[in-house]
Design a protein around this motif. Structure first.
Motif, short mmCIF file in Angstrom:
data_model
loop_
_atom_site.label_atom_id
_atom_site.label_comp_id
_atom_site.label_asym_id
_atom_site.label_seq_id
_atom_site.Cartn_x
_atom_site.Cartn_y
_atom_site.Cartn_z
N TYR A 121 -1.04 37.29 -13.57
CA TYR A 121 0.08 37.11 -12.65
C TYR A 121 -0.12 35.84 -11.85
CZ TYR A 121 1.73 41.87 -13.38
OH TYR A 121 2.23 43.01 -13.92
N PRO A 131 4.93 38.24 -13.60
CA PRO A 131 4.13 38.26 -14.82
C PRO A 131 4.23 36.90 -15.51
CG PRO A 131 5.72 40.05 -14.79
CD PRO A 131 6.03 39.16 -13.62
N TYR A 146 0.98 34.47 -8.03
CA TYR A 146 1.38 35.07 -6.76
C TYR A 146 2.08 34.02 -5.91
CZ TYR A 146 -1.86 38.65 -8.23
OH TYR A 146 -2.50 39.63 -8.95
N THR A 204 5.14 38.79 -6.93
CA THR A 204 4.30 38.51 -8.08
C THR A 204 5.18 38.37 -9.31
OG1 THR A 204 3.96 40.84 -8.58
CG2 THR A 204 2.35 39.80 -7.14
#
Length: 179
Positions: free
Chosen positions: A19, A7, A21, A5
């Motif tokens: 986030y 930010p 992914y 992940t």
């Protein structure tokens, strides 16, 4: 199976909590074609994906639109999204790769519902190729802005458990698929 992940501080400078992914995984004993069939079969998805509340495809003004309501844990409100999805087999450097692209879309025939938060920014890219044996390598990029206030415990759960568990659930679904 691994899940990374990131930010989104470069897109949302004020600690948005959002986030993106990126998932890299292997689905042993599941061919790429089987994985794509399971992933794209919306009726079957309702059986194996525990987070599906409602999921269907309709055609509006000649365009296919998928509507998906996602179950969120109490006391949070469910989320929904309408989106276009495209699936195709592509050749990259001689390798056959199934590609699924999805992006949110707003259509007047699919209005927001009371007490459900509409996800207005959703995008997903999925690539599935053979692992050279009987299985598949899966690469997924996923982002949505779920709107509302999402507690940090839920974001952490999604990053550490929820998103990686999705591929495990999909692998089980592949083993149970018959169409």
């Amino acid at each position: 199976l691994s899940c990374v992940t990131f930010p989104l501080s470069f897109l949302f400078p004020q600690q948005s909590g959002l986030y993106e992914y990126k998932i890299f995984g292997d689905l042993t004993d599941c061919s790429p074609k089987l994985c794509v069939d399971v992933y794209m079969d919306l009726d079957f998805r309702k059986q194996w994906d525990q987070y599906v509340k409602e999921l269907h495809e309709k055609t509006y003004d000649g365009e296919k639109v998928i509507y998906w309501e996602v179950k969120y844990p109490f006391p949070l409100s469910n989320r929904d999204v309408s989106f276009h999805a495209f699936c195709s087999l592509a050749l990259f450097s001689g390798r056959k790769v199934w590609v699924v692209l999805a992006r949110s879309v707003s259509v007047p025939q699919c209005p927001e519902k009371p007490s459900i938060i509409r996800v207005k920014n959703y995008k997903q890219s999925l690539a599935i190729e053979s692992d050279g044996k009987t299985g598949s390598k899966v690469y997924m990029y996923y982002f949505d802005n779920p709107g509302g206030m999402i507690p940090s415990w839920l974001v952490n759960w999604a990053a550490k458990s929820g998103v990686p568990a999705f591929l495990k659930d999909m692998q089980k679904a592949c083993h149970n698929y018959s169409k």
